[in-house]
Design a protein around this motif. Structure first.
Motif, PDB file in Angstrom:
ATOM      1  N   THR A 162       0.853  -1.090  -0.086  1.00 57.75           N
ATOM      2  CA  THR A 162       0.073  -0.065   0.145  1.00 57.75           C
ATOM      3  C   THR A 162       0.660   1.090   0.069  1.00 57.75           C
ATOM      4  OG1 THR A 162      -1.581  -1.465   1.415  1.00 57.75           O
ATOM      5  CG2 THR A 162      -1.843   1.089   1.029  1.00 57.75           C
ATOM      6  N   PHE A 163       2.099   1.372   0.530  1.00 61.57           N
ATOM      7  CA  PHE A 163       2.798   2.377   0.848  1.00 61.57           C
ATOM      8  C   PHE A 163       4.032   2.362   0.164  1.00 61.57           C
ATOM      9  CE2 PHE A 163       0.073   1.799   4.566  1.00 61.57           C
ATOM     10  CZ  PHE A 163      -0.552   2.848   4.400  1.00 61.57           C
ATOM     11  N   VAL A 164       4.774   1.309  -0.257  1.00 59.39           N
ATOM     12  CA  VAL A 164       5.914   1.417  -0.874  1.00 59.39           C
ATOM     13  C   VAL A 164       6.209   0.833  -2.494  1.00 59.39           C
ATOM     14  CG1 VAL A 164       8.260  -0.348  -0.836  1.00 59.39           C
ATOM     15  CG2 VAL A 164       6.805   0.126   1.216  1.00 59.39           C
ATOM     16  N   ASP A 165       6.887   1.832  -3.000  1.00 63.50           N
ATOM     17  CA  ASP A 165       7.142   1.589  -4.435  1.00 63.50           C
ATOM     18  C   ASP A 165       8.450   0.947  -4.564  1.00 63.50           C
ATOM     19  OD1 ASP A 165       7.823   1.832  -7.185  1.00 63.50           O
ATOM     20  OD2 ASP A 165       7.615   4.009  -7.419  1.00 63.50           O
ATOM     21  N   TYR A 166       8.210  -0.544  -4.853  1.00 66.43           N
ATOM     22  CA  TYR A 166       9.660  -1.244  -5.014  1.00 66.43           C
ATOM     23  C   TYR A 166      10.763  -0.762  -6.087  1.00 66.43           C
ATOM     24  CZ  TYR A 166       6.989  -4.205  -1.511  1.00 66.43           C
ATOM     25  OH  TYR A 166       6.262  -4.582  -0.588  1.00 66.43           O
ATOM     26  N   ASN A 167      10.050  -0.129  -6.945  1.00 64.33           N
ATOM     27  CA  ASN A 167      10.969   0.224  -8.189  1.00 64.33           C
ATOM     28  C   ASN A 167      12.000   1.321  -7.909  1.00 64.33           C
ATOM     29  OD1 ASN A 167       9.807  -1.921  -9.708  1.00 64.33           O
ATOM     30  ND2 ASN A 167       7.916  -0.592 -10.025  1.00 64.33           N
ATOM     31  N   ILE A 168      11.668   1.784  -6.861  1.00 64.49           N
ATOM     32  CA  ILE A 168      12.717   3.270  -6.322  1.00 64.49           C
ATOM     33  C   ILE A 168      13.463   2.623  -5.281  1.00 64.49           C
ATOM     34  CG2 ILE A 168      11.155   5.095  -7.629  1.00 64.49           C
ATOM     35  CD1 ILE A 168      10.464   5.719  -4.661  1.00 64.49           C
ATOM     36  N   ASP A 169      14.642   3.524  -5.251  1.00 60.44           N
ATOM     37  CA  ASP A 169      15.691   3.093  -4.089  1.00 60.44           C
ATOM     38  C   ASP A 169      15.392   3.733  -2.851  1.00 60.44           C
ATOM     39  OD1 ASP A 169      16.563   5.574  -4.031  1.00 60.44           O
ATOM     40  OD2 ASP A 169      18.563   5.084  -5.223  1.00 60.44           O
ATOM     41  N   GLU A 170      15.743   3.446  -1.499  1.00 61.97           N
ATOM     42  CA  GLU A 170      15.636   4.107  -0.339  1.00 61.97           C
ATOM     43  C   GLU A 170      15.529   5.357  -0.197  1.00 61.97           C
ATOM     44  OE1 GLU A 170      16.656   3.273   4.501  1.00 61.97           O
ATOM     45  OE2 GLU A 170      17.472   2.164   2.973  1.00 61.97           O
ATOM     46  N   GLU A 171      16.490   5.882  -0.851  1.00 64.16           N
ATOM     47  CA  GLU A 171      17.064   7.438  -0.682  1.00 64.16           C
ATOM     48  C   GLU A 171      15.958   8.173  -1.634  1.00 64.16           C
ATOM     49  OE1 GLU A 171      18.207  11.239   0.006  1.00 64.16           O
ATOM     50  OE2 GLU A 171      18.800   9.216   0.911  1.00 64.16           O
ATOM     51  N   ALA A 172      15.600   7.673  -2.778  1.00 66.20           N
ATOM     52  CA  ALA A 172      14.271   8.150  -3.647  1.00 66.20           C
ATOM     53  C   ALA A 172      13.014   8.386  -2.949  1.00 66.20           C
ATOM     54  CB  ALA A 172      14.204   7.622  -5.058  1.00 66.20           C
ATOM     55  N   ALA A 173      12.675   7.207  -2.235  1.00 64.76           N
ATOM     56  CA  ALA A 173      11.516   6.978  -1.412  1.00 64.76           C
ATOM     57  C   ALA A 173      11.466   7.908  -0.239  1.00 64.76           C
ATOM     58  CB  ALA A 173      11.285   5.622  -0.778  1.00 64.76           C
ATOM     59  N   LEU A 174      12.555   8.281   0.409  1.00 62.60           N
ATOM     60  CA  LEU A 174      12.502   9.185   1.508  1.00 62.60           C
ATOM     61  C   LEU A 174      12.549  10.531   1.004  1.00 62.60           C
ATOM     62  CD1 LEU A 174      13.201   9.777   4.461  1.00 62.60           C
ATOM     63  CD2 LEU A 174      15.862  10.199   3.754  1.00 62.60           C
ATOM     64  N   GLN A 175      12.779  10.951  -0.054  1.00 66.08           N
ATOM     65  CA  GLN A 175      12.663  12.321  -0.760  1.00 66.08           C
ATOM     66  C   GLN A 175      11.470  12.494  -1.092  1.00 66.08           C
ATOM     67  OE1 GLN A 175      14.819  14.565  -0.489  1.00 66.08           O
ATOM     68  NE2 GLN A 175      16.436  13.063   0.447  1.00 66.08           N
TER      69      GLN A 175
END
Length: 185
Positions: A162-175
């Protein structure tokens, strides 16, 4: 701990602390009066009607707020376009169902895994690998939780999909999360 997190710990003959797993006496549980006082004194706007409500009453207000209910009704619901008979590609990890790390019971979704472990393995002292975490891109399939049941109760109350886009890395998700948070305020 809030009552919701503490409640499962109180429903056993010998309650254990949700943090350190040491036995404790439920009669000696104290309310954090300073936290309650803060929750009763701070106000924030409802995300639906913008009415200012104390934090202590926010959940109750949001659950009965017509504007919030209207917003929720307009949220898109996931519906598969068409059922498929195609196999799931082998390079995509299964993040929907899991195997119990204690007994090997299969095809448990996150909620079923939590319920199964609470009902069947509450007193199992073995350190085990969390099957949910190990299925995630950031998961370590060799890391064993010292307190797996508490880990389940605290970390897996919702589905990551529901909350995670597995196609982007952790830094991009944080931003992206920071940008969204700033835009909402």
């Amino acid at each position: 701990f809030c009552g919701e997190c503490l409640q499962p710990c109180l429903q056993v003959p010998s309650p254990l602390c949700p943090l350190c797993r040491m036995p404790f006496d439920p009669k000696k549980v104290e309310k954090a009066s300073s936290v309650e006082k803060q929750l009763s004194s701070y106000k924030a706007p409802c995300r639906g009607c913008s009415k200012k409500v104390t934090l202590a009453k926010m959940r109750s207000h949001v659950s009965s707020c017509a504007k919030v209910q209207e917003q929720m009704a307009n949220c898109p619901k996931f519906v598969p376009v068409v059922p498929t008979s195609q196999p799931i590609p082998s390079h995509i990890p299964n993040r929907l169902t899991f195997v119990c790390p204690y007994c090997g019971a299969r095809n448990l979704d996150q909620q079923e895994l939590v319920k199964h472990c609470m009902e069947n393995h509450r007193n199992d002292p073995n350190k085990v690998v969390c099957p949910v975490c190990s299925a995630m891109p950031w998961g370590d399939p060799s890391y064993k939780s010292a307190n797996f049941l508490q880990h389940l109760l605290h970390r897996h109350k919702f589905s990551y999909d529901t909350f995670v886009d597995y196609n982007i890395d952790e830094e991009a998700a944080l931003q992206a999360a920071l940008a969204l948070s700033l835009s909402e305020n």
